[in-house]
Motif scaffolding. Sequence first.
Motif, PDB file in Angstrom:
ATOM      1  N   ALA A 163      -9.300  -4.706  -1.771  1.00 47.67           N
ATOM      2  CA  ALA A 163      -7.911  -4.985  -1.390  1.00 47.67           C
ATOM      3  C   ALA A 163      -7.012  -4.672  -2.575  1.00 47.67           C
ATOM      4  O   ALA A 163      -7.477  -4.472  -3.701  1.00 47.67           O
ATOM      5  N   GLY A 174     -11.215  -1.521   1.695  1.00 47.38           N
ATOM      6  CA  GLY A 174     -10.296  -0.901   0.740  1.00 47.38           C
ATOM      7  C   GLY A 174     -10.818   0.378   0.126  1.00 47.38           C
ATOM      8  O   GLY A 174     -11.130   1.340   0.829  1.00 47.38           O
ATOM      9  N   VAL A 194       0.830  -1.210   0.000  1.00 47.44           N
ATOM     10  CA  VAL A 194       0.000   0.000   0.000  1.00 47.44           C
ATOM     11  C   VAL A 194       0.867   1.264   0.000  1.00 47.44           C
ATOM     12  O   VAL A 194       0.630   2.202  -0.768  1.00 47.44           O
ATOM     13  N   THR A 205      -6.424   0.567  -2.336  1.00 53.72           N
ATOM     14  CA  THR A 205      -6.312   1.009  -0.944  1.00 53.72           C
ATOM     15  C   THR A 205      -5.699   2.408  -0.886  1.00 53.72           C
ATOM     16  O   THR A 205      -6.104   3.257  -0.084  1.00 53.72           O
ATOM     17  N   ALA A 260      -9.490   3.622   4.500  1.00 57.68           N
ATOM     18  CA  ALA A 260      -8.892   2.436   3.869  1.00 57.68           C
ATOM     19  C   ALA A 260      -8.947   1.204   4.772  1.00 57.68           C
ATOM     20  O   ALA A 260      -8.733   0.083   4.303  1.00 57.68           O
ATOM     21  N   ALA A 312      -4.545   2.848   7.501  1.00 54.99           N
ATOM     22  CA  ALA A 312      -5.313   1.745   6.891  1.00 54.99           C
ATOM     23  C   ALA A 312      -5.396   0.570   7.857  1.00 54.99           C
ATOM     24  O   ALA A 312      -5.820  -0.519   7.490  1.00 54.99           O
TER      25      ALA A 312
END
Length: 435
Positions: free
Chosen positions: A309, A142, A22, A314, A138, A111
């Motif tokens: 995902a 996602g 990410v 994300t 996030a 996230a």
Amino acid sequence: MNPSEPSVDRPLRIALLGCGVVGTEVARLLTRDADELARRVGLPLELVGIAVRRLDRDRDLDVPAELFTTDALGLVTRGDIDVVVEVIGGIEPARELILAALEAGASVVTANKALVAEDGARLSAAATKAERDLSFEAAVAGAIPIVRPLRESLAGDRVQRVLGIVNGTTNYVLDQMTTLGQGFSEALEEAQRLGYAEADPTADIEGFDAAAKAAILASLAFHTRVSLGDVHREGISDVTAADVRSAAEMGCVVKLLAICERTETSVGARVHPAMIPLEHPLASVRGAYNAVFVESEAAGQLMFYGPGAGGAPTASAILGDVVSVARNRVREIFGPGETTHADLEVIDVGRARTRYHVAIDVQDRAGVLAVIAQEFARFDVSIKNLRQEGHGSDAQLVIVTHEAEDASLAATVEALRGLDIVRDVSSVMRVEGGI
Ligand SMILES: NC(=O)C1=CN([C@@H]2O[C@H](COP(=O)(O)OP(=O)(O)OC[C@H]3O[C@@H](n4cnc5c(N)ncnc54)[C@H](O)[C@@H]3O)[C@@H](O)[C@H]2O)C=CC1
Ligand SMILES: N[C@@H](CC=O)C(=O)O
Ligand code: NA
């Protein structure tokens, strides 16, 4: 001063913690779209540091080498950071870093569902005290906007139920098993390769990741603090090819669901595999896609759908939060924090009500059916339909119940296992999504 006028007139400094799946995409988007983002925020966003575990790794990222540091704490406490983006994951050192960042005057975008679900109250209190934002779009599903809709768009309505496919890895694995007949391990390896799985994929497979998201969803939807420990959790490792076939015979598909429900006085949250009818909107959610189905009093049924995902999706949710908190920083304000004023009782899964699919391996002889039916009746679980499969030593009864309490069904299953005519209760799966 006009409150809509910016009160900060220098570039906003962004620190990124973690540069994995990410983090790499976040850094890429911040760099690539710098001009566009500056226009949206009203001031440039300057990526001033990226905390990593190792400096010697080859990274597919076009940013100056001097941005990288292994001193994450030093980065967030250097005193001039406006926004910290945490994408390390896990509890520590992420928690320590977020708390330090807030204390040092930065807003935080994360996230990290595991951390928000476990210690959201502490993080939120720290953000309120520091008068800074703590945003985590996030962390749930996602790229799909669901945190902000629950926190803001539906803040005036009464949400009754949230039913979601919130883990991309398990949805991908179940989908590959269902549609391609792929084996469990093969499908999981593929999900890992595609960047969907957590660092330890047990978090996905055993439902921990979905349970964390369920805790966050329930807290937001019901204005009540629901923590990870409050969520009943079962993963997909016990789902068999026979369960998938049985679901198909009933016109259903098996999905790992996160279910958050409220009554007048209580809330409950659970994560487990369940059969859902093919005509339910969640049944058609394929691959690593996620979807969250929200039922609320005034709005009715709402469905949020999209990529749940992967690095870029994300990063999209993270960048949305970055723009939003940066706009607040420009005006020296901060957005809505958590609301837990309803403080409803959080109930145990035993009090949840749903339908069940139960497969019982039995001895094939006269009177068996009556004995089995009697056990269900003894615990007040009403049978909707029943069919026999196989004969002799292969005989199996497949029962679908009407809605019953989870605790009653559990007691029925325990009693069935004690009968000498029962060789095994080979599958118990909830049936959800009667719409
Ligand atoms: N991968 C995905 O599809 C999604 C991930 N998330 C969340 O985003 C976060 C990051 O996930 P990924 O990027 O997939 O994980 P990842 O494992 O690819 O990246 C995490 C990075 O943090 C680094 N790291 C660990 N400790 C560190 C430290 N002390 N200082 C600096 N760097 C450190 C690791 O070396 C690794 O490169 C997690 O909280 C995850 O749950 C959320 C939604 C989707
Ligand atoms: N591992 C998670 C990543 C997103 O939250 C998933 O598979 O959904
Ligand atoms: Na989201």
